[in-house]
Write a protein that holds these residues in place. Structure first.
Motif, PDB file in Angstrom:
ATOM      1  N   GLY A  15       0.860  -0.838   0.095  1.00  0.00           N
ATOM      2  CA  GLY A  15      -0.195   0.341  -0.182  1.00  0.00           C
ATOM      3  C   GLY A  15       0.681   1.504  -0.070  1.00  0.00           C
ATOM      4  O   GLY A  15       0.258   2.312  -0.333  1.00  0.00           O
ATOM      5  N   GLY A  16       2.024   1.171   0.489  1.00  0.00           N
ATOM      6  CA  GLY A  16       2.820   2.810   0.079  1.00  0.00           C
ATOM      7  C   GLY A  16       3.537   2.846  -1.241  1.00  0.00           C
ATOM      8  O   GLY A  16       3.796   2.300  -2.202  1.00  0.00           O
ATOM      9  N   SER A  17       4.489   3.549  -0.944  1.00  0.00           N
ATOM     10  CA  SER A  17       4.719   4.196  -2.200  1.00  0.00           C
ATOM     11  C   SER A  17       5.786   4.181  -2.641  1.00  0.00           C
ATOM     12  O   SER A  17       6.801   4.720  -1.666  1.00  0.00           O
ATOM     13  CB  SER A  17       4.106   5.579  -2.906  1.00  0.00           C
ATOM     14  OG  SER A  17       2.933   5.705  -2.306  1.00  0.00           O
ATOM     15  N   LEU A  18       6.775   4.332  -3.130  1.00  0.00           N
ATOM     16  CA  LEU A  18       8.514   4.855  -3.643  1.00  0.00           C
ATOM     17  C   LEU A  18       8.299   5.232  -5.379  1.00  0.00           C
ATOM     18  O   LEU A  18       7.637   5.536  -5.993  1.00  0.00           O
ATOM     19  CB  LEU A  18       9.211   3.053  -3.479  1.00  0.00           C
ATOM     20  CG  LEU A  18       9.919   2.703  -2.599  1.00  0.00           C
ATOM     21  CD1 LEU A  18      10.114   1.412  -2.956  1.00  0.00           C
ATOM     22  CD2 LEU A  18      10.257   3.587  -1.684  1.00  0.00           C
ATOM     23  N   ARG A  19       9.419   6.728  -5.111  1.00  0.00           N
ATOM     24  CA  ARG A  19       9.402   6.904  -7.040  1.00  0.00           C
ATOM     25  C   ARG A  19      11.298   6.869  -6.832  1.00  0.00           C
ATOM     26  O   ARG A  19      11.990   6.926  -5.723  1.00  0.00           O
ATOM     27  CB  ARG A  19       9.501   8.208  -6.267  1.00  0.00           C
ATOM     28  CG  ARG A  19       9.497   9.279  -7.664  1.00  0.00           C
ATOM     29  CD  ARG A  19       9.044  10.977  -8.045  1.00  0.00           C
ATOM     30  NE  ARG A  19      10.896  11.202  -7.494  1.00  0.00           N
ATOM     31  CZ  ARG A  19      11.366  12.970  -8.225  1.00  0.00           C
ATOM     32  NH1 ARG A  19      10.293  13.116  -8.665  1.00  0.00           N
ATOM     33  NH2 ARG A  19      12.094  13.246  -7.282  1.00  0.00           N
ATOM     34  N   LEU A  20      11.143   5.904  -8.319  1.00  0.00           N
ATOM     35  CA  LEU A  20      12.411   5.486  -8.307  1.00  0.00           C
ATOM     36  C   LEU A  20      12.539   6.264  -9.307  1.00  0.00           C
ATOM     37  O   LEU A  20      11.854   7.418 -10.166  1.00  0.00           O
ATOM     38  CB  LEU A  20      12.421   4.422  -9.464  1.00  0.00           C
ATOM     39  CG  LEU A  20      11.247   3.310  -8.593  1.00  0.00           C
ATOM     40  CD1 LEU A  20      12.103   1.968  -9.768  1.00  0.00           C
ATOM     41  CD2 LEU A  20      12.480   2.942  -7.212  1.00  0.00           C
ATOM     42  N   SER A  21      13.989   6.746 -10.188  1.00  0.00           N
ATOM     43  CA  SER A  21      15.263   7.415 -11.064  1.00  0.00           C
ATOM     44  C   SER A  21      16.031   6.603 -11.194  1.00  0.00           C
ATOM     45  O   SER A  21      16.507   5.616 -10.837  1.00  0.00           O
ATOM     46  CB  SER A  21      15.506   8.403  -9.792  1.00  0.00           C
ATOM     47  OG  SER A  21      14.861  10.018  -8.976  1.00  0.00           O
ATOM     48  N   CYS A  22      15.616   7.761 -12.663  1.00  0.00           N
ATOM     49  CA  CYS A  22      17.010   6.856 -13.781  1.00  0.00           C
ATOM     50  C   CYS A  22      17.443   8.107 -14.108  1.00  0.00           C
ATOM     51  O   CYS A  22      16.764   8.563 -15.246  1.00  0.00           O
ATOM     52  CB  CYS A  22      16.201   5.305 -14.827  1.00  0.00           C
ATOM     53  SG  CYS A  22      16.708   5.306 -16.255  1.00  0.00           S
ATOM     54  N   ALA A  23      18.815   8.088 -13.746  1.00  0.00           N
ATOM     55  CA  ALA A  23      19.826   8.809 -14.527  1.00  0.00           C
ATOM     56  C   ALA A  23      20.771   8.485 -15.180  1.00  0.00           C
ATOM     57  O   ALA A  23      20.962   7.500 -14.850  1.00  0.00           O
ATOM     58  CB  ALA A  23      20.342   9.153 -13.098  1.00  0.00           C
ATOM     59  N   ALA A  24      20.410   9.103 -16.582  1.00  0.00           N
ATOM     60  CA  ALA A  24      21.648   8.819 -17.502  1.00  0.00           C
ATOM     61  C   ALA A  24      22.532   9.960 -17.478  1.00  0.00           C
ATOM     62  O   ALA A  24      22.457  11.541 -17.465  1.00  0.00           O
ATOM     63  CB  ALA A  24      20.389   9.124 -19.050  1.00  0.00           C
ATOM     64  N   SER A  25      23.760   9.151 -18.470  1.00  0.00           N
ATOM     65  CA  SER A  25      24.966  10.270 -19.269  1.00  0.00           C
ATOM     66  C   SER A  25      24.518  10.020 -20.786  1.00  0.00           C
ATOM     67  O   SER A  25      24.960   8.779 -20.889  1.00  0.00           O
ATOM     68  CB  SER A  25      26.081   9.960 -18.526  1.00  0.00           C
ATOM     69  OG  SER A  25      26.131   8.269 -18.602  1.00  0.00           O
ATOM     70  N   GLY A  26      25.432  11.163 -21.278  1.00  0.00           N
ATOM     71  CA  GLY A  26      25.257  10.012 -22.788  1.00  0.00           C
ATOM     72  C   GLY A  26      24.446  11.414 -23.571  1.00  0.00           C
ATOM     73  O   GLY A  26      23.394  11.891 -23.408  1.00  0.00           O
ATOM     74  N   ARG A  27      24.642  11.944 -24.854  1.00  0.00           N
ATOM     75  CA  ARG A  27      24.427  12.911 -25.755  1.00  0.00           C
ATOM     76  C   ARG A  27      22.969  12.434 -26.253  1.00  0.00           C
ATOM     77  O   ARG A  27      21.595  13.471 -26.523  1.00  0.00           O
ATOM     78  CB  ARG A  27      25.110  13.647 -26.921  1.00  0.00           C
ATOM     79  CG  ARG A  27      26.542  14.111 -26.458  1.00  0.00           C
ATOM     80  CD  ARG A  27      27.273  14.707 -28.164  1.00  0.00           C
ATOM     81  NE  ARG A  27      27.026  13.501 -28.583  1.00  0.00           N
ATOM     82  CZ  ARG A  27      27.742  13.476 -30.062  1.00  0.00           C
ATOM     83  NH1 ARG A  27      28.220  14.908 -30.200  1.00  0.00           N
ATOM     84  NH2 ARG A  27      27.843  12.304 -30.769  1.00  0.00           N
ATOM     85  N   THR A  28      22.280  11.260 -26.449  1.00  0.00           N
ATOM     86  CA  THR A  28      21.086  10.422 -26.739  1.00  0.00           C
ATOM     87  C   THR A  28      20.400  10.250 -26.034  1.00  0.00           C
ATOM     88  O   THR A  28      19.505   9.595 -26.560  1.00  0.00           O
ATOM     89  CB  THR A  28      21.805   9.446 -27.433  1.00  0.00           C
ATOM     90  OG1 THR A  28      22.158   8.247 -26.909  1.00  0.00           O
ATOM     91  CG2 THR A  28      23.120   9.230 -28.822  1.00  0.00           C
ATOM     92  N   PHE A  29      20.300  11.031 -24.590  1.00  0.00           N
ATOM     93  CA  PHE A  29      19.597  10.343 -23.964  1.00  0.00           C
ATOM     94  C   PHE A  29      18.001  10.860 -23.657  1.00  0.00           C
ATOM     95  O   PHE A  29      17.132  10.323 -24.078  1.00  0.00           O
ATOM     96  CB  PHE A  29      19.301  10.175 -22.350  1.00  0.00           C
ATOM     97  CG  PHE A  29      18.668  10.094 -21.515  1.00  0.00           C
ATOM     98  CD1 PHE A  29      18.366  11.567 -20.826  1.00  0.00           C
ATOM     99  CD2 PHE A  29      18.299   8.720 -20.762  1.00  0.00           C
ATOM    100  CE1 PHE A  29      17.262  11.110 -19.909  1.00  0.00           C
ATOM    101  CE2 PHE A  29      17.228   9.041 -20.047  1.00  0.00           C
ATOM    102  CZ  PHE A  29      16.358   9.819 -19.336  1.00  0.00           C
ATOM    103  N   SER A  30      18.379  12.602 -24.257  1.00  0.00           N
ATOM    104  CA  SER A  30      16.561  13.302 -24.532  1.00  0.00           C
ATOM    105  C   SER A  30      16.200  13.080 -25.923  1.00  0.00           C
ATOM    106  O   SER A  30      15.085  13.064 -26.739  1.00  0.00           O
ATOM    107  CB  SER A  30      17.273  14.990 -24.892  1.00  0.00           C
ATOM    108  OG  SER A  30      18.266  14.839 -23.155  1.00  0.00           O
ATOM    109  N   ASP A  31      16.987  12.328 -26.909  1.00  0.00           N
ATOM    110  CA  ASP A  31      16.298  10.991 -28.062  1.00  0.00           C
ATOM    111  C   ASP A  31      15.505  10.074 -27.882  1.00  0.00           C
ATOM    112  O   ASP A  31      14.893   9.784 -28.923  1.00  0.00           O
ATOM    113  CB  ASP A  31      17.045  11.909 -28.857  1.00  0.00           C
ATOM    114  CG  ASP A  31      17.906  12.924 -29.496  1.00  0.00           C
ATOM    115  OD1 ASP A  31      19.221  13.212 -29.741  1.00  0.00           O
ATOM    116  OD2 ASP A  31      16.897  14.275 -29.258  1.00  0.00           O
TER     117      ASP A  31
END
Length: 124
Positions: A15-31
């Motif tokens: 019943g609880g909550s979590l927020r996962l993060s995925c941090a990226a490096s590299g020029r193409t991530f935004s695409d």
């Protein structure tokens, strides 16, 4: 080349909550489209959610619709997975991955860069 690092996992009660993060490096991530997957002990990896490069399109596994929300901040090169109303059967290692094009298949097809995963444990 894209490097991905997941964080935010942990132990939570049902019943609880979590927020996962995925941090990226590299020029193409935004695409890139980004997907979240999970693998429970002894089970195959399964699709959880995905988001296209701009955030305009999202896709969810039926089992998480209405409870999980995927979002991204391209300026921070980070994708998030907000998980609410967690269930014990959702325990597992959660991975993020990228692919160059948007795909509506709820599968890991075409995802070519993967993170190491973050453990999520939901206690009953």
């Amino acid at each position: 080349q894209v490097q991905l690092v997941e964080s935010g996992g942990g132990l939570v009660q049902a019943g609880g909550s979590l927020r996962l993060s995925c941090a990226a490096s590299g020029r193409t991530f935004s695409d890139s489209a980004v997907g979240w997957f999970r693998q429970a002990p002894g089970k195959e990896r399964e699709f959880v959610a995905a988001i296209n490069w701009s955030g305009a399109y999202t896709l969810y596994a039926d089992s998480v619709k209405g409870r999980f929300t995927i979002s991204r901040d391209n300026a921070k090169k980070t994708v998030y997975l907000q998980m609410n109303s967690l269930k014990p059967e959702e325990t597992g290692v959660y991975y993020c991955a990228t692919r160059s094009t948007w795909c509506t298949a709820r599968a890991d097809l075409g995802y070519n860069y993967w993170g190491q995963g973050t453990q999520v444990t939901v206690s009953s």
